[in-house]
Design a protein around this motif. Structure first.
Motif, short mmCIF file in Angstrom:
data_model
loop_
_atom_site.label_atom_id
_atom_site.label_comp_id
_atom_site.label_asym_id
_atom_site.label_seq_id
_atom_site.Cartn_x
_atom_site.Cartn_y
_atom_site.Cartn_z
N ALA A 1 0.83 -1.21 0.00
CA ALA A 1 0.00 0.00 0.00
C ALA A 1 0.86 1.25 0.00
O ALA A 1 0.49 2.28 -0.57
N PHE A 2 2.03 1.17 0.61
CA PHE A 2 2.92 2.33 0.66
C PHE A 2 3.43 2.68 -0.74
O PHE A 2 3.57 3.86 -1.07
N ASN A 3 3.70 1.68 -1.58
CA ASN A 3 4.11 1.94 -2.96
C ASN A 3 3.03 2.71 -3.72
O ASN A 3 3.33 3.66 -4.44
N PHE A 4 1.78 2.28 -3.55
CA PHE A 4 0.69 2.94 -4.26
C PHE A 4 0.44 4.35 -3.71
O PHE A 4 0.10 5.26 -4.47
N PRO B 1 -6.85 -5.74 -1.10
CA PRO B 1 -5.78 -5.40 -2.05
C PRO B 1 -5.02 -4.15 -1.62
O PRO B 1 -5.61 -3.18 -1.14
N GLU B 2 -3.71 -4.19 -1.80
CA GLU B 2 -2.85 -3.08 -1.36
C GLU B 2 -3.23 -1.77 -2.04
O GLU B 2 -3.24 -0.71 -1.41
N ASP C 1 -5.77 3.69 -1.76
CA ASP C 1 -6.79 4.63 -2.25
C ASP C 1 -7.76 5.02 -1.14
O ASP C 1 -8.12 6.19 -0.99
N ALA C 2 -8.20 4.03 -0.36
CA ALA C 2 -9.16 4.30 0.71
C ALA C 2 -8.54 5.15 1.81
O ALA C 2 -9.19 6.05 2.36
N ALA C 3 -7.27 4.88 2.14
CA ALA C 3 -6.59 5.66 3.19
C ALA C 3 -6.43 7.12 2.77
O ALA C 3 -6.66 8.03 3.58
N LEU C 4 -6.04 7.35 1.52
CA LEU C 4 -5.87 8.72 1.06
C LEU C 4 -7.22 9.43 0.94
O LEU C 4 -7.35 10.60 1.30
N ALA C 5 -8.23 8.72 0.46
CA ALA C 5 -9.57 9.32 0.36
C ALA C 5 -10.09 9.69 1.75
O ALA C 5 -10.67 10.77 1.94
N LEU C 6 -9.87 8.82 2.73
CA LEU C 6 -10.30 9.11 4.10
C LEU C 6 -9.52 10.30 4.67
O LEU C 6 -10.11 11.18 5.31
N ALA C 7 -8.22 10.33 4.43
CA ALA C 7 -7.39 11.44 4.93
C ALA C 7 -7.84 12.76 4.32
O ALA C 7 -7.93 13.79 5.01
N MET C 8 -8.13 12.75 3.02
CA MET C 8 -8.59 13.98 2.36
C MET C 8 -9.95 14.41 2.90
O MET C 8 -10.21 15.60 3.08
#
Length: 319
Positions: A187-190, A225-226, A231-238
């Motif tokens: 997930a860090f790569n993405f 899936p990583e 995507d979900a982590a960044l969407a939540l952070a935003m």
């Protein structure tokens, strides 16, 4: 002389042959609007975006080779709580192996992939050795120049709970299990890819890193899936940061909004339950409470219709 060409005439010919590209006279050539359009930042951004899309597609293809399942119920020697303790220990002691955060994700992914693929349960006395071996392999192969070297086994020897020979034996098991293909997408790569192309600020990305690092401690996110986790982590952070997260989903993510929201809900519940579920596992919380990491650990989760007592879960489709 007929064989000589007047420099001013030559320049006039150039201007005639390439209209709009150069304008001006003599030595004072001024780029035209068309020239600026070819050389300014939007072209560089477009090229960078294309390169990152190629990178994204490559890692998504590789991601399919390393699918993992939630193995905790099949591996009694590990279990969700013990796995969380091991991950927390590695985050606390990453300097021991000279590891960066990307290598932490790599080590945990190797550990999960091996146990998910194992045909037999792991023996309890091999658990710690296998985890340390995954950390060493990640440190060695993710950074060839500065990675873990043979003399660094002394640091393993100093921790008397780890037998060096057993760890070295487990290294061979790790490499054989992944067929020496240690560059498993995480997930860090993405998330790093999104850092280059998504319209967001540093605080949102740091918050997404914090969310992803916390998710390493929760076994329910193992089968997700990583790329979807990133995507979900960044969407939540935003969304927490008050940014237009839905625009990111529509323009940068390969998943639909419903799929991302399912994982977002689980990650948000994780943030809500963190004080209770991770009372003794504080390595990530302490790190991201520092000003160096913008103190993103102090940012609260979103309001939720789920009761606080509800466990952290993800959609059954990933189990």
């Amino acid at each position: 002389m007929s064989g000589c060409t007047d420099p001013s005439a030559e320049h006039s010919m150039m201007a005639t042959e390439t209209p709009g590209i150069l304008s001006g006279a003599g030595d004072s050539l001024v780029p035209s609007k068309e020239t600026k359009a070819l050389t300014e930042k939007p072209v560089e951004v477009k090229k960078k975006f294309a390169e990152d899309n190629e990178f994204y597609s490559y890692f998504q293809d590789r991601e399919e080779k390393f699918v993992v399942s939630d193995y905790c119920s099949r591996q009694p020697a590990v279990g969700a709580s013990k796995r969380a303790s091991l991950v927390n220990w590695l985050i606390e002691n990453k300097a021991l192996f000279g590891m960066c955060i990307g290598q932490i994700f790599q080590a945990v992914k190797l550990f999960d992939f091996i146990l998910s693929s194992a045909k037999e349960p792991l023996r309890r006395h091999d658990r710690n050795a296998l985890f340390i071996a995954c950390a060493i392999v990640a440190a060695k192969f993710d950074d060839i120049e500065n990675g873990f070297v043979v003399t660094d086994y002394e640091c393993v020897r100093q921790w008397r709970i780890f037998d060096v020979k057993r760890v070295q034996k487990m290294e061979a098991v790790v490499l054989q299990s992944c067929r020496y293909d240690t560059r498993i997408p995480t997930a860090f790569n993405f998330l790093e890819r999104h850092l280059n192309v998504a319209e967001s600020d540093v605080l949102a990305f740091m918050l997404a890193r914090y969310i992803l690092e916390l998710s390493l401690l929760f076994g329910c996110f193992i089968p997700v899936p990583e790329s979807l986790k990133a995507d979900a982590a960044l969407a939540l952070a935003m969304r927490i940061h008050g940014q237009p997260w839905d625009v990111f989903v529509k323009t940068q993510s390969s998943y639909n909004q419903d799929g991302i929201e399912e994982v977002m809900e689980g990650l948000n519940q994780m943030l809500r339950r963190r004080p209770k579920d991770l009372q003794k596992l504080q390595a990530t919380q302490k790190r991201y409470s520092d000003e160096k990491y913008l103190n993103v650990a102090s940012l609260g989760p979103l309001m939720s219709v789920l009761p606080l007592q509800a466990p952290v879960l993800v959609s059954p489709r990933y189990l």
